[in-house]
Design an enzyme around this catalytic site. Structure first.
Site, PDB file in Angstrom:
ATOM      1  N   GLY A  37       1.054  -1.199   0.118  1.00  0.00           N
ATOM      2  CA  GLY A  37      -0.085   0.154  -0.122  1.00  0.00           C
ATOM      3  C   GLY A  37       0.772   1.411   0.034  1.00  0.00           C
ATOM      4  CD  GLN A  38       5.223   0.866   3.024  1.00  0.00           C
ATOM      5  OE1 GLN A  38       6.477   0.777   2.264  1.00  0.00           O
ATOM      6  NE2 GLN A  38       5.291   0.046   4.121  1.00  0.00           N
ATOM      7  N   GLY A  39       2.781   4.219  -1.152  1.00  0.00           N
ATOM      8  CA  GLY A  39       2.588   4.944  -2.322  1.00  0.00           C
ATOM      9  C   GLY A  39       4.076   5.075  -3.150  1.00  0.00           C
ATOM     10  NE  ARG A  40       8.466   3.714   0.920  1.00  0.00           N
ATOM     11  CZ  ARG A  40       9.271   2.735   1.744  1.00  0.00           C
ATOM     12  NH1 ARG A  40      10.295   2.267   1.273  1.00  0.00           N
ATOM     13  NH2 ARG A  40       8.697   2.427   2.729  1.00  0.00           N
TER      14      ARG A  40
END
Ligand code: G3D
Ligand code: MG
Length: 186
Positions: A72-75
């Protein structure tokens, strides 16, 4: 495809393969849900935070799902965007107890819906309003209001309340997804 594969496909022994993207903010319960959908002997005992993405498989009565469980981490987004084209369905997971980050979840959803590889396709989206067991959880109706799901007019969608730890609500969601995929193919 090998001869045996082809033969079992022709005889209807082999389930149709479907590619599913599992998205949502980190900590919403994506990996726990996918793990719970796998056969008991293939489930991991420890769920560790997903780095990048992992590929998992589970089966329903008539389909074989290959799930891209995205971090889920945008990066990592630029990494998983490459898989949008091949996705035939989306599972979007929301932590129903995290009111504060519900706006962020909505932003993620809007970004997804506006992506060129998603925007013009009638791809089914299954939402899990997860963590229903927690005291702070809002109802699935509230989650769908907060995410403005009624604005999604060009794609079939469905929201299920779930408790991924107990496995509640997951089957209902998968049954819906299976129906959608089968109707789309006929
Ligand atoms: P993610 O893959 O979306 O990042 P995970 O999320 O599946 O790694 O889950 C994040 C944490 O939420 C995990 O707890 C997991 O056990 C918990 N969780 C997932 N689903 C539910 C649920 O329905 N109810 C409750 N109460 N917790 C849930 P830890 O403690 O391992 O971080
Ligand atoms: Mg994960």
């Amino acid at each position: 495809m090998g001869l045996l594969d082809r033969l079992s496909g022709l005889l209807g022994l082999k389930k149709k393969e479907v590619h599913v993207l599992c998205l949502g903010l980190d900590n919403s319960g994506k990996t726990t849900i996918i793990n719970k959908l796998k056969p008991a002997n293939a489930q991991s005992q420890d769920i560790v935070p997903t780095i990048g993405f992992s590929i998992e498989k589970f089966k329903s009565s008539s389909l074989s799902f290959t799930v891209f469980d995205m971090s889920g981490q945008g990066r990592y987004r630029n990494l998983w965007e490459h898989y949008y084209k091949d996705g035939q369905a989306i599972i979007f997971v929301i932590d129903s107890s995290d009111r504060l980050r519900m706006v962020v979840a909505k932003e993620e959803l809007d970004t997804l819906l506006n992506h060129p590889d998603i925007k013009h396709r009638r791809i089914p989206i299954l939402f899990f309003a997860n963590k229903m067991d927690l005291r702070d959880a809002v109802t699935s109706v509230k989650v769908s209001q907060l995410l403005c799901l009624e604005n999604i007019k060009d794609k079939p969608w469905h929201i299920c309340a779930s408790d991924a730890i107990k496995g509640e609500g997951l089957q209902e969601g998968v049954d819906w997804l299976q129906d959608q995929i089968q109707t789309a193919k006929t």
